[in-house]
Design a protein around this motif. Sequence first.
Motif, PDB file in Angstrom:
ATOM      1  N   ARG A  26       0.843  -1.193   0.000  1.00 35.05           N
ATOM      2  CA  ARG A  26       0.000   0.000   0.000  1.00 35.05           C
ATOM      3  C   ARG A  26       0.880   1.246   0.000  1.00 35.05           C
ATOM      4  O   ARG A  26       1.966   1.249   0.542  1.00 35.05           O
ATOM      5  CB  ARG A  26      -0.898   0.006   1.231  1.00 35.05           C
ATOM      6  CG  ARG A  26      -1.939  -1.082   1.207  1.00 35.05           C
ATOM      7  CD  ARG A  26      -2.831  -0.973   2.447  1.00 35.05           C
ATOM      8  NE  ARG A  26      -3.800  -2.043   2.462  1.00 35.05           N
ATOM      9  CZ  ARG A  26      -3.591  -3.234   3.003  1.00 35.05           C
ATOM     10  NH1 ARG A  26      -2.470  -3.503   3.600  1.00 35.05           N
ATOM     11  NH2 ARG A  26      -4.530  -4.160   2.964  1.00 35.05           N
ATOM     12  N   SER A  27       0.354   2.313  -0.569  1.00 36.14           N
ATOM     13  CA  SER A  27       1.062   3.588  -0.549  1.00 36.14           C
ATOM     14  C   SER A  27       0.196   4.599   0.186  1.00 36.14           C
ATOM     15  O   SER A  27      -0.881   4.274   0.676  1.00 36.14           O
ATOM     16  CB  SER A  27       1.351   4.056  -1.978  1.00 36.14           C
ATOM     17  OG  SER A  27       0.139   4.349  -2.635  1.00 36.14           O
ATOM     18  N   GLY A  28       0.642   5.823   0.249  1.00 38.78           N
ATOM     19  CA  GLY A  28      -0.135   6.862   0.902  1.00 38.78           C
ATOM     20  C   GLY A  28      -1.428   7.174   0.162  1.00 38.78           C
ATOM     21  O   GLY A  28      -2.403   7.623   0.746  1.00 38.78           O
ATOM     22  N   ASP A  29      -1.453   6.932  -1.139  1.00 43.74           N
ATOM     23  CA  ASP A  29      -2.632   7.166  -1.954  1.00 43.74           C
ATOM     24  C   ASP A  29      -3.493   5.899  -1.952  1.00 43.74           C
ATOM     25  O   ASP A  29      -3.006   4.832  -2.320  1.00 43.74           O
ATOM     26  CB  ASP A  29      -2.185   7.507  -3.380  1.00 43.74           C
ATOM     27  CG  ASP A  29      -3.334   7.856  -4.301  1.00 43.74           C
ATOM     28  OD1 ASP A  29      -4.497   7.837  -3.846  1.00 43.74           O
ATOM     29  OD2 ASP A  29      -3.074   8.161  -5.472  1.00 43.74           O
ATOM     30  N   PRO A  30      -4.763   5.976  -1.575  1.00 46.92           N
ATOM     31  CA  PRO A  30      -5.580   4.763  -1.517  1.00 46.92           C
ATOM     32  C   PRO A  30      -5.857   4.140  -2.885  1.00 46.92           C
ATOM     33  O   PRO A  30      -6.241   2.976  -2.968  1.00 46.92           O
ATOM     34  CB  PRO A  30      -6.881   5.226  -0.856  1.00 46.92           C
ATOM     35  CG  PRO A  30      -6.910   6.694  -1.013  1.00 46.92           C
ATOM     36  CD  PRO A  30      -5.494   7.158  -1.113  1.00 46.92           C
ATOM     37  N   ASP A  31      -5.655   4.896  -3.951  1.00 46.40           N
ATOM     38  CA  ASP A  31      -5.896   4.374  -5.294  1.00 46.40           C
ATOM     39  C   ASP A  31      -4.646   3.806  -5.954  1.00 46.40           C
ATOM     40  O   ASP A  31      -4.696   3.398  -7.109  1.00 46.40           O
ATOM     41  CB  ASP A  31      -6.464   5.483  -6.189  1.00 46.40           C
ATOM     42  CG  ASP A  31      -7.833   5.938  -5.727  1.00 46.40           C
ATOM     43  OD1 ASP A  31      -8.557   5.109  -5.145  1.00 46.40           O
ATOM     44  OD2 ASP A  31      -8.165   7.120  -5.941  1.00 46.40           O
ATOM     45  N   MET A  32      -3.517   3.803  -5.241  1.00 44.85           N
ATOM     46  CA  MET A  32      -2.273   3.338  -5.845  1.00 44.85           C
ATOM     47  C   MET A  32      -1.633   2.249  -4.982  1.00 44.85           C
ATOM     48  O   MET A  32      -1.561   2.374  -3.763  1.00 44.85           O
ATOM     49  CB  MET A  32      -1.288   4.499  -6.000  1.00 44.85           C
ATOM     50  CG  MET A  32      -0.026   4.091  -6.715  1.00 44.85           C
ATOM     51  SD  MET A  32       1.025   5.463  -7.194  1.00 44.85           S
ATOM     52  CE  MET A  32       1.600   6.051  -5.636  1.00 44.85           C
ATOM     53  N   ILE A  33      -1.207   1.204  -5.646  1.00 44.04           N
ATOM     54  CA  ILE A  33      -0.496   0.103  -4.980  1.00 44.04           C
ATOM     55  C   ILE A  33       0.862  -0.031  -5.656  1.00 44.04           C
ATOM     56  O   ILE A  33       0.976   0.065  -6.875  1.00 44.04           O
ATOM     57  CB  ILE A  33      -1.295  -1.210  -5.073  1.00 44.04           C
ATOM     58  CG1 ILE A  33      -2.557  -1.097  -4.241  1.00 44.04           C
ATOM     59  CG2 ILE A  33      -0.463  -2.390  -4.629  1.00 44.04           C
ATOM     60  CD1 ILE A  33      -3.405  -2.334  -4.221  1.00 44.04           C
ATOM     61  N   ILE A  34       1.877  -0.275  -4.850  1.00 43.34           N
ATOM     62  CA  ILE A  34       3.245  -0.403  -5.348  1.00 43.34           C
ATOM     63  C   ILE A  34       3.632  -1.878  -5.292  1.00 43.34           C
ATOM     64  O   ILE A  34       3.247  -2.593  -4.375  1.00 43.34           O
ATOM     65  CB  ILE A  34       4.203   0.429  -4.470  1.00 43.34           C
ATOM     66  CG1 ILE A  34       3.793   1.897  -4.493  1.00 43.34           C
ATOM     67  CG2 ILE A  34       5.638   0.264  -4.936  1.00 43.34           C
ATOM     68  CD1 ILE A  34       4.493   2.727  -3.460  1.00 43.34           C
ATOM     69  N   GLY A  35       4.414  -2.321  -6.244  1.00 43.44           N
ATOM     70  CA  GLY A  35       4.886  -3.702  -6.245  1.00 43.44           C
ATOM     71  C   GLY A  35       6.359  -3.774  -5.913  1.00 43.44           C
ATOM     72  O   GLY A  35       7.150  -2.961  -6.378  1.00 43.44           O
ATOM     73  N   MET A  36       6.723  -4.750  -5.082  1.00 37.06           N
ATOM     74  CA  MET A  36       8.125  -4.959  -4.721  1.00 37.06           C
ATOM     75  C   MET A  36       8.452  -6.437  -4.959  1.00 37.06           C
ATOM     76  O   MET A  36       7.692  -7.306  -4.536  1.00 37.06           O
ATOM     77  CB  MET A  36       8.336  -4.613  -3.239  1.00 37.06           C
ATOM     78  CG  MET A  36       9.735  -4.896  -2.735  1.00 37.06           C
ATOM     79  SD  MET A  36       9.920  -4.595  -0.964  1.00 37.06           S
ATOM     80  CE  MET A  36      10.424  -2.904  -0.976  1.00 37.06           C
ATOM     81  N   PRO A  37       9.569  -6.724  -5.618  1.00 38.49           N
ATOM     82  CA  PRO A  37       9.942  -8.130  -5.815  1.00 38.49           C
ATOM     83  C   PRO A  37      10.149  -8.845  -4.472  1.00 38.49           C
ATOM     84  O   PRO A  37      10.581  -8.239  -3.492  1.00 38.49           O
ATOM     85  CB  PRO A  37      11.260  -8.051  -6.587  1.00 38.49           C
ATOM     86  CG  PRO A  37      11.268  -6.698  -7.206  1.00 38.49           C
ATOM     87  CD  PRO A  37      10.499  -5.808  -6.277  1.00 38.49           C
ATOM     88  N   ARG A  38       9.828 -10.131  -4.448  1.00 37.06           N
ATOM     89  CA  ARG A  38       9.945 -10.914  -3.217  1.00 37.06           C
ATOM     90  C   ARG A  38      11.371 -10.913  -2.671  1.00 37.06           C
ATOM     91  O   ARG A  38      11.579 -10.831  -1.474  1.00 37.06           O
ATOM     92  CB  ARG A  38       9.502 -12.352  -3.466  1.00 37.06           C
ATOM     93  CG  ARG A  38       8.031 -12.472  -3.706  1.00 37.06           C
ATOM     94  CD  ARG A  38       7.612 -13.925  -3.892  1.00 37.06           C
ATOM     95  NE  ARG A  38       6.197 -13.997  -4.142  1.00 37.06           N
ATOM     96  CZ  ARG A  38       5.262 -13.921  -3.212  1.00 37.06           C
ATOM     97  NH1 ARG A  38       5.609 -13.785  -1.970  1.00 37.06           N
ATOM     98  NH2 ARG A  38       3.994 -13.989  -3.524  1.00 37.06           N
ATOM     99  N   ARG A  39      12.330 -11.011  -3.553  1.00 41.11           N
ATOM    100  CA  ARG A  39      13.728 -11.011  -3.086  1.00 41.11           C
ATOM    101  C   ARG A  39      14.102  -9.684  -2.443  1.00 41.11           C
ATOM    102  O   ARG A  39      14.840  -9.651  -1.471  1.00 41.11           O
ATOM    103  CB  ARG A  39      14.672 -11.304  -4.242  1.00 41.11           C
ATOM    104  CG  ARG A  39      14.678 -12.747  -4.645  1.00 41.11           C
ATOM    105  CD  ARG A  39      15.775 -13.005  -5.640  1.00 41.11           C
ATOM    106  NE  ARG A  39      15.777 -14.402  -6.006  1.00 41.11           N
ATOM    107  CZ  ARG A  39      16.648 -14.944  -6.818  1.00 41.11           C
ATOM    108  NH1 ARG A  39      17.584 -14.198  -7.351  1.00 41.11           N
ATOM    109  NH2 ARG A  39      16.591 -16.217  -7.104  1.00 41.11           N
ATOM    110  N   MET A  40      13.598  -8.592  -3.008  1.00 41.69           N
ATOM    111  CA  MET A  40      13.896  -7.289  -2.428  1.00 41.69           C
ATOM    112  C   MET A  40      13.248  -7.160  -1.052  1.00 41.69           C
ATOM    113  O   MET A  40      13.869  -6.637  -0.121  1.00 41.69           O
ATOM    114  CB  MET A  40      13.399  -6.176  -3.359  1.00 41.69           C
ATOM    115  CG  MET A  40      13.677  -4.788  -2.836  1.00 41.69           C
ATOM    116  SD  MET A  40      15.442  -4.444  -2.588  1.00 41.69           S
ATOM    117  CE  MET A  40      15.998  -4.376  -4.259  1.00 41.69           C
TER     118      MET A  40
END
Length: 163
Positions: free
Chosen positions: A77-91
């Motif tokens: 989740r990000s600060g904006d409720p309409d935006m989601i960020i993706g992070m690789p599992r390894r990261m």
Amino acid sequence: MAIILLAIGVLTAIETISALFGHPAKIVPYSQVADLARAATWQDNAVMACAGALGIIGLVLLLIGLAPGRPRLVPLRSGDPDMIIGMPRRMLARVLGAVAGQVDGVRRVRAKVRGRRVTVHAGSDLRDMSALRDRVEAAVDDELAKLAPVGRYTVRTKVSGPR
């Protein structure tokens, strides 16, 4: 399967380019293939078997393509409720491992993210590790709360002493 497609593509490119320059490579005996195609009818058993096998292979490939794969990114989740960020599992595992490595007393650390479970293996030179496991787990939980992944992740912590 990809190697077969690559080989067919390379063979087609060789045949096409050599024919364009006026010297066909003739790796595939086209005259024999054409003679077989002219002599065969749709009612021949060999033609029906090949058509059936190609149909089955096509259906299998279609089903494989429709099946969902394993997601490569962990949604955060990000600060904006309409935006989601993706992070690789390894990261994510590296970030959580780095946080666990900053806990006092931890000398080496390894973290893994599998499904919705985070496993942290921490090593220490301390003799008394009763509170170390709780501190490492709390640090990882706090970092997970800051990152705010979509869905609940469970944290398993294992601490080993001096070797």
